[in-house]
Design a protein around this motif. Structure first.
Motif, PDB file in Angstrom:
ATOM      1  N   VAL A   1     -17.824  35.113 -73.793  1.00  0.00           N
ATOM      2  CA  VAL A   1     -17.787  35.305 -72.347  1.00  0.00           C
ATOM      3  C   VAL A   1     -19.216  35.391 -71.824  1.00  0.00           C
ATOM      4  N   ARG A   2     -19.372  35.122 -70.540  1.00  0.00           N
ATOM      5  CA  ARG A   2     -20.655  35.361 -69.881  1.00  0.00           C
ATOM      6  C   ARG A   2     -20.781  36.845 -69.591  1.00  0.00           C
TER       7      ARG A   2
ATOM      8  N   GLY B   1     -20.918  40.024 -67.841  1.00  0.00           N
ATOM      9  CA  GLY B   1     -20.431  40.363 -66.513  1.00  0.00           C
ATOM     10  C   GLY B   1     -19.204  39.596 -66.088  1.00  0.00           C
ATOM     11  N   HIS B   2     -18.720  38.666 -66.912  1.00  0.00           N
ATOM     12  CA  HIS B   2     -17.537  37.860 -66.584  1.00  0.00           C
ATOM     13  C   HIS B   2     -16.584  37.833 -67.785  1.00  0.00           C
TER      14      HIS B   2
ATOM     15  N   ASP C   1     -13.584  38.356 -68.071  1.00  0.00           N
ATOM     16  CA  ASP C   1     -12.218  37.892 -67.862  1.00  0.00           C
ATOM     17  C   ASP C   1     -12.054  36.398 -68.095  1.00  0.00           C
ATOM     18  N   LEU C   2     -13.166  35.650 -68.187  1.00  0.00           N
ATOM     19  CA  LEU C   2     -13.101  34.201 -68.375  1.00  0.00           C
ATOM     20  C   LEU C   2     -13.706  33.823 -69.720  1.00  0.00           C
TER      21      LEU C   2
END
Length: 424
Positions: free
Chosen positions: A53-54, A56-57, A59-60
């Motif tokens: 994941v990136r 801070g992200h 969830d994606l």
């Protein structure tokens, strides 16, 4: 393990199944929907699944990979632990960022932490994995056999009992799994390297499920069983038929998913029925070993249009452990000089000593090398079906003398062709 910024690698639990499916549909385009795929049992081992994941992200998912923890993976003369790499994908919006390399590095470390001296995979794109040290270790053959193709006779085949039934996992699952496992241990004392079984609960449930959404317009799964004089099942075939009508009549196809027999007579009996089903004109089967009995039974094997393709790719992760786990087909005492850019502990000179059909003693050595090669070539030869001499002829191995190459190539070979007969 450090990962390329701004990305992080995290364990992915089963409750993120939908996120995994969404990424998978980006990595492997399909007409299926997440809603439809969600209804199918997942083959994944959720204690060995990881996402990227990136920062801070979370969830994606930008990337994902998993491993099947195989504990009875067949290599020459043994069954060993193997971390099977699977479901590898990077979202197209995050390509060329070092994510794949980071996942492979993590997979190697994860396998070694679980005591797995080798990793394996089946490659969706073959150019990708060689640079990580995987070698193509086995080949498969696919056939399209005309209906009524003649078979060479086998004594006792006609007397064997045969039944045809609609597949039912509760009725047939254990029976088929047992035959499949036992076939991998034949011929006795040799076995078939690479013949992976459905070891994990997820693999087994996924393989046994006959979902209507996966039939592709064909009928429900059928199973053919052959039994010996004691009533013991000694062969099975799972298959579907599809219909097609032309002006000259029926041109249906028998799509065989698996055809596995423990005896020559059972193989003959099984194939004689598959090759003579009404309203069909051909039988198609993929993922066969190149030395499967049908290749010798067919009177006209060319008429079956053999199509050869890569099957399993192997990567040695712990060189002394991997080389000592397998057996060798001849006496050997050889010093290897191995390069390994990703796992430096494998690099250097190693002396491999073994007697025919026994396991090896592997030690670090300061002697002059007899063979100089990369870990990719050593991995390709690990199942015994890719010859060290063929790799040397391609300029990928340097041998000190022809005699040492001859000895090593014979020892590393195996009399039974390596193959897995299913994709996982």
């Amino acid at each position: 393990m450090p990962f390329p910024e701004p990305y992080l690698l995290l364990p992915i639990p089963a409750d993120r199944h939908d996120d995994v499916l969404e990424l998978d549909l980006w990595a492997f385009p399909s007409g299926e929907t997440i809603e439809a795929l969600r209804e199918l049992p997942s083959p994944l081992s959720w204690d060995r699944t990881y996402g990227v994941v990136r920062d801070g992200h979370a969830d994606l998912l930008a990337g994902f990979h998993g491993a099947y923890p195989l504990r009875a993976y067949p290599v020459p003369g043994a069954e060993v632990s193997c971390g099977w790499l699977t479901w590898v994908g990077v979202h197209p919006a995050h390509r060329r960022r070092g994510i794949l390399r980071g996942m492979i590095e993590h997979h190697f470390a994860d396998c070694l932490a679980h005591g797995e001296a080798i990793s394996g995979l089946m490659a969706a794109e073959t150019p990708i994995y060689g640079r990580f040290g995987y070698g193509m270790a086995s080949t498969q053959v696919s056939l399209t056999i005309p209906r009524g193709a003649a078979l060479r006779p086998v004594a006792g085949a006609a007397e064997l009992e045969l039944t045809l039934e609609v597949w039912d996992a509760a009725t047939h699952g254990d029976l088929v799994a047992g035959i499949h496992r036992d076939y991998g241990r034949l011929p006795a004392g040799l076995g078939r390297p690479g013949w992976a079984t459905r070891e994990t609960p997820g693999q087994r449930e996924s393989r046994d499920t006959d979902a209507a959404s996966r039939r592709g317009g064909k009928e429900a799964l059928r199973v053919l069983l052959v039994r010996d004089e004691t009533g013991t099942a000694v062969a099975y075939a799972t298959f579907r038929r599809s219909s097609e009508w032309q002006r000259g009549g029926a041109e249906g196809t028998v799509h065989v998913r698996e055809a596995v027999a423990l005896t020559a007579a059972a193989a003959h009996r099984m194939w004689s029925v598959l090759l003579d089903l009404d309203l069909t004109s051909k039988v198609q089967i993929a993922n066969l070993p190149v030395d499967d009995p049908i290749m010798s039974l067919l009177v006209d094997v060319r008429g079956a249009v053999p199509d050869y393709q890569d099957n399993s790719w192997i990567r040695i992760l712990d060189l002394p452990a991997a080389l000592s786990q397998r057996a060798y087909a001849g006496d050997v005492d050889v010093v290897l000089e191995v390069t390994d850019a990703m796992l430096p502990a494998n690099a250097g000179r190693w002396r491999v000593r073994a007697q025919a059909w026994e396991h090896a003693h592997v030690t670090a050595s300061g002697d002059e090398p007899d063979l100089v090669l990369d870990i990719r070539e050593l991995s390709a030869a690990h199942l015994g079906s890719v010859s060290l001499s063929s790799l040397a002829q391609a300029g990928l191995i340097r041998a000190r003398t022809p005699e040492m190459l001859r000895t090593a190539a014979a020892a590393w070979s195996w009399p039974v062709a390596a193959t897995a007969n299913w994709i996982f």
